[in-house]
Design a protein around this motif. Structure first.
Motif, PDB file in Angstrom:
ATOM      1  N   ASP A 159      47.491 -14.695  29.212  1.00  0.00           N
ATOM      2  CA  ASP A 159      46.959 -12.830  29.630  1.00  0.00           C
ATOM      3  C   ASP A 159      46.837 -12.081  28.519  1.00  0.00           C
ATOM      4  OD1 ASP A 159      46.774 -10.945  30.959  1.00  0.00           O
ATOM      5  OD2 ASP A 159      49.002 -10.150  31.349  1.00  0.00           O
ATOM      6  N   PRO A 160      45.956 -12.423  27.332  1.00  0.00           N
ATOM      7  CA  PRO A 160      46.194 -12.005  26.159  1.00  0.00           C
ATOM      8  C   PRO A 160      45.809  -9.970  26.325  1.00  0.00           C
ATOM      9  CG  PRO A 160      43.398 -12.111  26.736  1.00  0.00           C
ATOM     10  CD  PRO A 160      44.859 -13.016  27.704  1.00  0.00           C
ATOM     11  N   ALA A 161      46.212  -9.946  25.369  1.00  0.00           N
ATOM     12  CA  ALA A 161      46.449  -7.625  25.577  1.00  0.00           C
ATOM     13  C   ALA A 161      44.864  -7.556  25.326  1.00  0.00           C
ATOM     14  CB  ALA A 161      47.024  -7.507  24.397  1.00  0.00           C
ATOM     15  N   ALA A 162      44.130  -6.219  26.111  1.00  0.00           N
ATOM     16  CA  ALA A 162      42.755  -5.871  26.077  1.00  0.00           C
ATOM     17  C   ALA A 162      42.713  -5.036  24.884  1.00  0.00           C
ATOM     18  CB  ALA A 162      42.953  -5.075  27.735  1.00  0.00           C
ATOM     19  N   ARG A 163      41.880  -5.964  24.384  1.00  0.00           N
ATOM     20  CA  ARG A 163      41.391  -5.103  22.959  1.00  0.00           C
ATOM     21  C   ARG A 163      39.844  -4.176  23.158  1.00  0.00           C
ATOM     22  NH1 ARG A 163      38.119  -7.482  19.337  1.00  0.00           N
ATOM     23  NH2 ARG A 163      38.866  -9.453  19.553  1.00  0.00           N
ATOM     24  N   ASP A 164      39.973  -3.138  22.547  1.00  0.00           N
ATOM     25  CA  ASP A 164      38.741  -2.138  22.807  1.00  0.00           C
ATOM     26  C   ASP A 164      36.942  -2.277  21.785  1.00  0.00           C
ATOM     27  OD1 ASP A 164      37.458   0.411  23.105  1.00  0.00           O
ATOM     28  OD2 ASP A 164      37.905   0.916  21.386  1.00  0.00           O
ATOM     29  N   THR A 165      36.850  -2.889  23.309  1.00  0.00           N
ATOM     30  CA  THR A 165      35.138  -3.054  23.176  1.00  0.00           C
ATOM     31  C   THR A 165      33.822  -2.092  23.050  1.00  0.00           C
ATOM     32  OG1 THR A 165      35.316  -4.629  25.072  1.00  0.00           O
ATOM     33  CG2 THR A 165      35.829  -5.759  23.191  1.00  0.00           C
ATOM     34  N   SER A 166      34.453  -0.913  23.256  1.00  0.00           N
ATOM     35  CA  SER A 166      33.927  -0.222  24.040  1.00  0.00           C
ATOM     36  C   SER A 166      32.246  -0.362  22.548  1.00  0.00           C
ATOM     37  CB  SER A 166      34.135   0.831  24.050  1.00  0.00           C
ATOM     38  OG  SER A 166      35.000   1.466  23.604  1.00  0.00           O
ATOM     39  N   GLY A 167      31.550   1.120  22.705  1.00  0.00           N
ATOM     40  CA  GLY A 167      30.677   1.207  21.525  1.00  0.00           C
ATOM     41  C   GLY A 167      29.407   0.473  21.727  1.00  0.00           C
ATOM     42  N   ALA A 168      28.954   0.923  21.052  1.00  0.00           N
ATOM     43  CA  ALA A 168      27.283   0.235  20.285  1.00  0.00           C
ATOM     44  C   ALA A 168      27.834  -0.976  19.552  1.00  0.00           C
ATOM     45  CB  ALA A 168      25.952   0.994  19.776  1.00  0.00           C
ATOM     46  N   SER A 169      28.910  -1.058  19.094  1.00  0.00           N
ATOM     47  CA  SER A 169      29.067  -2.247  17.949  1.00  0.00           C
ATOM     48  C   SER A 169      30.267  -2.960  18.142  1.00  0.00           C
ATOM     49  CB  SER A 169      30.517  -1.191  17.297  1.00  0.00           C
ATOM     50  OG  SER A 169      31.385  -1.520  16.883  1.00  0.00           O
ATOM     51  N   PHE A 170      31.161  -2.921  20.071  1.00  0.00           N
ATOM     52  CA  PHE A 170      31.373  -3.974  21.032  1.00  0.00           C
ATOM     53  C   PHE A 170      32.588  -4.016  20.072  1.00  0.00           C
ATOM     54  CE2 PHE A 170      27.430  -4.639  22.489  1.00  0.00           C
ATOM     55  CZ  PHE A 170      27.398  -5.099  23.028  1.00  0.00           C
ATOM     56  N   GLY A 171      33.215  -3.519  19.348  1.00  0.00           N
ATOM     57  CA  GLY A 171      34.477  -3.331  18.746  1.00  0.00           C
ATOM     58  C   GLY A 171      34.805  -3.967  16.976  1.00  0.00           C
ATOM     59  N   VAL A 172      33.468  -4.438  17.095  1.00  0.00           N
ATOM     60  CA  VAL A 172      33.700  -5.542  16.349  1.00  0.00           C
ATOM     61  C   VAL A 172      34.105  -4.798  14.305  1.00  0.00           C
ATOM     62  CG1 VAL A 172      31.825  -7.558  17.066  1.00  0.00           C
ATOM     63  CG2 VAL A 172      31.039  -5.904  15.534  1.00  0.00           C
ATOM     64  N   SER A 186      19.357  -9.281   2.034  1.00  0.00           N
ATOM     65  CA  SER A 186      20.441  -8.249   1.230  1.00  0.00           C
ATOM     66  C   SER A 186      20.719  -8.823  -0.040  1.00  0.00           C
ATOM     67  CB  SER A 186      21.642  -8.820   2.177  1.00  0.00           C
ATOM     68  OG  SER A 186      22.923  -8.369   1.482  1.00  0.00           O
ATOM     69  N   PRO A 187      21.085  -7.341  -1.109  1.00  0.00           N
ATOM     70  CA  PRO A 187      20.969  -7.561  -2.440  1.00  0.00           C
ATOM     71  C   PRO A 187      22.163  -8.679  -2.739  1.00  0.00           C
ATOM     72  CG  PRO A 187      21.721  -5.048  -1.471  1.00  0.00           C
ATOM     73  CD  PRO A 187      21.044  -6.250  -0.649  1.00  0.00           C
ATOM     74  N   ALA A 188      23.297  -8.312  -1.583  1.00  0.00           N
ATOM     75  CA  ALA A 188      24.964  -8.971  -2.508  1.00  0.00           C
ATOM     76  C   ALA A 188      25.476  -9.365  -1.633  1.00  0.00           C
ATOM     77  CB  ALA A 188      25.786  -8.113  -3.720  1.00  0.00           C
ATOM     78  N   ARG A 189      26.451 -10.046  -1.784  1.00  0.00           N
ATOM     79  CA  ARG A 189      27.844  -9.707  -0.221  1.00  0.00           C
ATOM     80  C   ARG A 189      28.078  -8.914   0.128  1.00  0.00           C
ATOM     81  NH1 ARG A 189      31.734 -13.960  -2.181  1.00  0.00           N
ATOM     82  NH2 ARG A 189      30.701 -15.024  -1.946  1.00  0.00           N
ATOM     83  N   SER A 190      29.001  -8.241   1.265  1.00  0.00           N
ATOM     84  CA  SER A 190      29.084  -6.533   1.085  1.00  0.00           C
ATOM     85  C   SER A 190      30.838  -7.270   1.937  1.00  0.00           C
ATOM     86  CB  SER A 190      27.922  -6.044   2.914  1.00  0.00           C
ATOM     87  OG  SER A 190      29.628  -4.958   2.877  1.00  0.00           O
ATOM     88  N   SER A 191      31.584  -6.423   0.776  1.00  0.00           N
ATOM     89  CA  SER A 191      32.899  -6.218   1.583  1.00  0.00           C
ATOM     90  C   SER A 191      33.491  -5.744   3.130  1.00  0.00           C
ATOM     91  CB  SER A 191      33.548  -5.836   0.710  1.00  0.00           C
ATOM     92  OG  SER A 191      33.915  -4.385   0.586  1.00  0.00           O
ATOM     93  N   LYS A 192      32.719  -5.238   3.730  1.00  0.00           N
ATOM     94  CA  LYS A 192      32.355  -4.888   4.830  1.00  0.00           C
ATOM     95  C   LYS A 192      32.068  -5.267   6.248  1.00  0.00           C
ATOM     96  CE  LYS A 192      29.094  -1.144   4.594  1.00  0.00           C
ATOM     97  NZ  LYS A 192      29.047   0.070   5.102  1.00  0.00           N
ATOM     98  N   THR A 193      32.383  -4.472   7.596  1.00  0.00           N
ATOM     99  CA  THR A 193      31.577  -5.431   8.131  1.00  0.00           C
ATOM    100  C   THR A 193      30.380  -5.137   8.668  1.00  0.00           C
ATOM    101  OG1 THR A 193      33.981  -6.912   9.416  1.00  0.00           O
ATOM    102  CG2 THR A 193      32.470  -5.806  10.887  1.00  0.00           C
ATOM    103  N   ASN A 194      29.424  -5.537   8.566  1.00  0.00           N
ATOM    104  CA  ASN A 194      28.113  -5.314   8.913  1.00  0.00           C
ATOM    105  C   ASN A 194      27.763  -5.497  10.521  1.00  0.00           C
ATOM    106  OD1 ASN A 194      27.629  -3.362   6.591  1.00  0.00           O
ATOM    107  ND2 ASN A 194      27.139  -4.941   5.423  1.00  0.00           N
ATOM    108  N   TRP A 195      27.056  -5.300  11.177  1.00  0.00           N
ATOM    109  CA  TRP A 195      27.379  -5.432  12.198  1.00  0.00           C
ATOM    110  C   TRP A 195      25.478  -5.136  12.587  1.00  0.00           C
ATOM    111  CZ3 TRP A 195      26.576  -1.847  17.113  1.00  0.00           C
ATOM    112  CH2 TRP A 195      26.582  -0.666  16.186  1.00  0.00           C
ATOM    113  N   PHE A 196      25.271  -5.588  13.943  1.00  0.00           N
ATOM    114  CA  PHE A 196      24.273  -4.728  14.751  1.00  0.00           C
ATOM    115  C   PHE A 196      24.099  -5.388  16.703  1.00  0.00           C
ATOM    116  CE2 PHE A 196      22.663  -9.354  15.268  1.00  0.00           C
ATOM    117  CZ  PHE A 196      21.601  -9.321  16.070  1.00  0.00           C
ATOM    118  N   SER A 197      23.635  -5.157  17.477  1.00  0.00           N
ATOM    119  CA  SER A 197      24.110  -5.456  18.919  1.00  0.00           C
ATOM    120  C   SER A 197      22.133  -5.142  19.214  1.00  0.00           C
ATOM    121  CB  SER A 197      25.096  -4.458  19.690  1.00  0.00           C
ATOM    122  OG  SER A 197      24.876  -3.346  19.653  1.00  0.00           O
TER     123      SER A 197
END
Length: 244
Positions: free
Chosen positions: A60-73, A185-196
């Motif tokens: 029974d894992p704690a619920a995590r916020d997956t709301s919004g267009a990013s799905f919380g990622v 993509s010109p180079a590796r990114s250090s941040k989380t980039n996403w799409f949905s």
């Protein structure tokens, strides 16, 4: 059939897709879309359902916020390699919507210059794939070139699926018309980039529908293909990553 389309996100088909993409990139630089830059939002996101808990779990894992267009990622610290991701995939709930969890992995193919990959699947309709970036010499010049996580994400989605019109959201600049994330993509990114986006069509199946969420974590490209939006949120909530 859904089986054929979703199964192609598996490691064997992704390998074939990458061969096609590398050949296309080498043949014509002008055919490559612009590099990801500013955050993209073609239209105001529609109202999203609240965060959901994984179904049919043995714990029974704690619920995590997956709301919004990013799905919380973008609110989570994800493993930066397939090896780390495999631990999260193995820890997913054992069943989902009546289907058992199956997890697969493949090491780096040094002779064929492919990165390591891993995937998890619930039946024919819901899957997660993770692929590591790698350096290839299969280029027009023959010089080594990094195939980044952003490019891998674009390949694993775009060579099989297409986004529904006006449904694309994300920080990765889309292909023209918003059919999927862009490749360049010109180079590796250090941040989380996403799409949905909502999926409307797949190779060989124009009637295919579903929901896609993809993101990058340094060297790793993550992609969720689900039968609907609620399923995508539930599966992502089941990945026990640490909040930022």
């Amino acid at each position: 059939m859904r089986t054929d389309r979703v199964a192609r996100i598996g490691m064997t088909s992704l390998t074939s897709a990458l061969v096609m993409l590398l050949g296309a990139c080498s043949a014509s630089e002008t055919a490559t879309p612009a590099a990801p830059s500013a955050a993209v939002s073609e239209a105001a996101p529609e109202a999203q359902p609240p965060a959901v808990r994984p179904r049919s779990t043995t714990s029974d894992p704690a619920a995590r916020d997956t709301s919004g267009a990013s799905f919380g990622v973008d609110k989570v610290s994800w493993p930066a390699t397939t090896q780390g991701a495999l631990k999260l995939l193995n820890a997913l709930p054992q069943t989902f919507r009546g289907e058992p969890l199956e997890v697969f992995s493949s090491p780096t193919e040094e002779e064929e210059e492919y990165g390591a990959s891993a995937s998890a699947q619930y039946g024919d309709d819901n899957s997660i794939s993770v692929t590591d970036e790698y350096t290839t010499t299969d280029t027009e010049s023959g010089e080594p070139e990094l195939f980044t996580a952003e490019q891998l994400l674009a390949a694993s989605f775009g060579l099989v699926f297409a986004c529904a019109k006006r449904s694309y959201r994300g920080t990765i600049k889309p292909l023209e018309g918003g059919q999927g994330p862009g490749y360049d993509s010109p180079a590796r990114s250090s941040k989380t980039n996403w799409f949905s986006c909502r999926i409307d069509g797949a190779e060989g199946d124009d009637d295919f529908t579903g929901h896609a969420v993809g993101w990058t974590s340094k060297k790793a490209a993550w992609l969720v293909i689900a039968e609907d939006e609620k399923a995508a949120r539930t599966i992502i909530a089941g990945l026990e990553a640490s909040s930022k």
